[in-house]
Design an enzyme around this catalytic site. Sequence first.
Site: not given
Ligand SMILES: Cc1ncc(COP(=O)(O)O)c(C=O)c1O
Length: 429
Positions: A139, A234, A262
Site C-alpha cells: 500500500y 514506505d 500517521k
Molecule cells: C503504508 C501506507 N502508505 C501510505 C498510506 C497513505 O497515507 P494517507 O492515507 O495519509 O494518504 C497509507 C495509509 O494507510 C499506508 O498504510
Amino acid sequence: MDQLSEVGRDLETRARSVLPAGGLGNMAATTVIRSGRLGRVWDEDGNEYVDFLIGSGPMLVGHAHPEVTEAVQEQVARGTTFFANNAHAIALAEAIVEAVPCAEKVRFVSTGTEADLYAMRLARAFRRRDKILKFEGGYHGMSDYGLMSLWPQRPGNFPQAAPDSAGIPRSVRDDMLVCPYNDLATAETLIHEYQDELAGVIVEPMQRLLPPAPGFLEGLRAITAKYGIVLIFDEVVTGFRLSYAGGQGFYGVTPDICTLGKVIGGGFPLAAIAGRDDIMAHLDRARVGEDGFMPQIGTLSGNPVAAVAGLASLRILKRPGAYERIFDNGRRLWAGLEAGLKEAGFTVCISGEPVMFDAMFTAGPVRNYRDTLAADAGLAKRFTTLLRGHGVFKSESKIYVSLAHDDADIAHSVAAFARAAEELAAEMR
Ligand SMILES: Cc1ncc(COP(=O)(O)O)c(C=O)c1O
C-alpha cells in the site's frame, strides 16, 4: 429507541444524501464516531468501545492525550498556518533526522499518499529513469502509481502491473513493475533484468501485516545498492510505531529514502519524505540546477498545529518504557485473540508484529499477498462485526495497539475476543 440512537440514524441519513456511498471513503456509513479519549471511542449512539482503529494509526499515544491537546490548543491560539517556515516544523524535522536512520533531510507534505508520490518522483529525478518496482499488495497511497497491483482479485503475471482503480491512465502500467513480497530471488532477477530502466524500489518494511522474511530487506538493500537504484521504505504505518527508529530501526536495514505519516502528525494532516541528502537535493534548485529540480509545494505542508501535535507525540513515545509498554499490550492482546479463536475451533494464523496484527482465517503460512487471498475474508469481517457488539472497535483487517490501552482495556478485549469467537462458531454450526 433512545434519543442518541435517533441522532445516530439521522446523521447516517444525512451522510447518505451528501457523501458518495454515505461516507468519507474509509468506513461504513453506519459508523459515526463522536469522541475519543485515550484508548476508547464513543459513537453517536452512545456506545463505548476499546479502540483498535486509533484513527487508522495516527493516535499511537491515544486520543486527546492531554500533552498533545495542550500543545495544539496553545498553537491554535497563535495562528494555524502560515505557508512560511515555522519553528515547530523545523524542530519536528530535527527530531526525525535524529530518530530515523536514513533521514538526513526532511520535506513535509500533508498525507502519506503525497509523500509516496513524491518519493517515487524523487527516485526518478535522481536516477533519471522512469520505472518503479513495487510489491503486490503493498500500500503506497492512492496515486495512480500506488494503486497499481494493490489488491488484485485476479492476480496476473509478474512483473506486469494492473490498475486497481478506474481512471488510471494506461501508460502507468509501463512505469511500474510488480513482484511478490518476501520473494527475494524474483526481486533480484527483476532488478537485475531492469537495472537500466529502474529508478527505485518501493516497499513497506512490513507489508500490511506480513513481516519481512529473514534476509528479504537485507537482500533488497544489497541489490539496489549494487545497481545504484533508490530503495524507498514506505514507513507511513511503521514509522515511530515498530520502534522510535521505525521499521528501518526495528529490522536493521536502512533505505535511501523513506516516507512517514500517521504518527508524526499526532492526529493532524502531516506526512514527510526523509532521506539521503544527495537525493533530497532534488528539492533544492540551487543544488541541482533547473534540469534536476523537482518542485514541491503544498498549502498546509508542515503547518504548526500538526507539527506541535507530532512533536508532543514523539516526546511521549521517546520516554523510557513507551515501546516496551505498547509491545507488552500487543503481546497480551495477540495471545488473547489467538486463544479465543482457537478454543472456539477456528484455524487461524495471527500475522503482524505485536504493535499491529490480526487473525487471518487460514492455516497459513501467510508470506505474501496471494497467500492472504487464501484466508476467509468473510469470517474476518463477521468476527469484526461481532466484536463491535462486545465493545471492541477495529477495522476488518487490523488491530492497532496504542500506548494508551490500559489493563482494563486489554481484559475487556480479551474477554470480547473469546465471546465473539464463540458466537462466530455457533453461527457456523
Ligand atoms: C503504508 C501506507 N502508505 C501510505 C498510506 C497513505 O497515507 P494517507 O492515507 O495519509 O494518504 C497509507 C495509509 O494507510 C499506508 O498504510
